[in-house]
Design a protein around this motif. Structure first.
Motif, PDB file in Angstrom:
ATOM      1  N   CYS A   1       0.771  -1.145  -0.099  1.00  0.00           N
ATOM      2  CA  CYS A   1       0.071   0.063   0.087  1.00  0.00           C
ATOM      3  C   CYS A   1       0.960   1.177   0.021  1.00  0.00           C
ATOM      4  O   CYS A   1       1.869   1.379   0.823  1.00  0.00           O
ATOM      5  CB  CYS A   1      -0.907   0.092   1.311  1.00  0.00           C
TER       6      CYS A   1
ATOM      7  N   LEU B   1      -1.874  -3.606  -0.401  1.00  0.00           N
ATOM      8  CA  LEU B   1      -3.026  -2.326  -0.989  1.00  0.00           C
ATOM      9  C   LEU B   1      -4.404  -3.030  -0.676  1.00  0.00           C
ATOM     10  O   LEU B   1      -5.178  -2.318  -0.291  1.00  0.00           O
ATOM     11  CB  LEU B   1      -2.568  -2.080  -2.473  1.00  0.00           C
TER      12      LEU B   1
ATOM     13  N   THR C   1      -3.522   7.497  -0.623  1.00  0.00           N
ATOM     14  CA  THR C   1      -3.433   6.636  -1.675  1.00  0.00           C
ATOM     15  C   THR C   1      -4.132   6.786  -2.887  1.00  0.00           C
ATOM     16  O   THR C   1      -3.595   6.267  -4.018  1.00  0.00           O
ATOM     17  CB  THR C   1      -4.021   5.003  -1.000  1.00  0.00           C
TER      18      THR C   1
END
Length: 212
Positions: A90, A98, A127
């Motif tokens: 991530c 992720l 993100t």
């Protein structure tokens, strides 16, 4: 196997037994130079191939090997089996994948899954910037301060997030503050964004309000 005469390589499988495994009693893999790697042959045919090529024979038994495999031996994968896909970390620097981290919020249909805390929303929005998900940024923005669109620079690469401080913002709080530094590269140079963000919770959903 090339250069082998006589009966089919599969014809002698019932004639002999092996201390290793009766299912693979007479099958070997020829590792001789010039041999067709991975083709199974009978014991006698394999020995002829090894003798003519001055190679080595390696038992091809996947059930109960009699000894260590030859270092060059590779057991075939089942036909049609997909190769494992490496897990993607991530971008928020949590250490999780992720899919297990921010991706579960970004990929969920709108209104079905929410970040449980202000800090989790901060990470997921970072993100979204790193992956170019403008739709997620807009739907997690408070309607009173939400812009009509979000312009993302494709030449800006976000590569690290540092959470510096968090005030409130827990699952039972109604507001929260998160201070962070986001690092990025642009135009061949490195830079960072230092911000203290304000969040509020409406129902089950945390929303970004503005920067203090």
């Amino acid at each position: 196997m090339q250069g082998v005469r006589g009966s089919s390589p599969l014809s002698s499988t019932k004639s002999r037994k092996s201390a290793c495994c009766p299912r693979h009693a007479d099958f070997f893999v020829c590792r001789a130079p010039g041999a067709v790697t991975g083709i199974a042959a009978s014991r006698s045919a394999a020995r002829r191939g090894a003798h003519s090529n001055n190679g080595r024979m390696v038992a091809m038994c996947t059930c109960a090997p009699a000894g260590p495999r030859h270092p060059n031996q590779r057991l075939p994968s089942p036909a049609g089996s997909p190769r494992p896909v490496p897990a993607v970390r991530c971008p928020c620097n949590s250490g999780d994948t992720l899919e297990a981290c921010c991706g579960r919020f970004l990929d969920a249909p709108a209104g079905t899954r929410f970040a449980p805390t202000a800090g989790a929303l901060m990470r997921s929005r970072y993100t979204a910037f790193a992956t170019g998900n403008a739709a997620y940024l807009l739907r997690t923005w408070h309607p009173d301060t939400r812009p009509g669109s979000v312009g993302l620079d494709p030449g800006q690469q976000w590569y690290r997030l540092d959470i510096l401080d968090t005030v409130r913002g827990g699952p039972l709080d109604h507001d929260g503050i998160v201070a962070f530094r986001a690092h990025f590269r642009a135009g061949g140079a490195r830079d960072s964004l230092l911000e203290t963000s304000r969040f509020v919770r409406i129902g089950r959903q945390w929303l970004y309000v503005d920067a203090l």
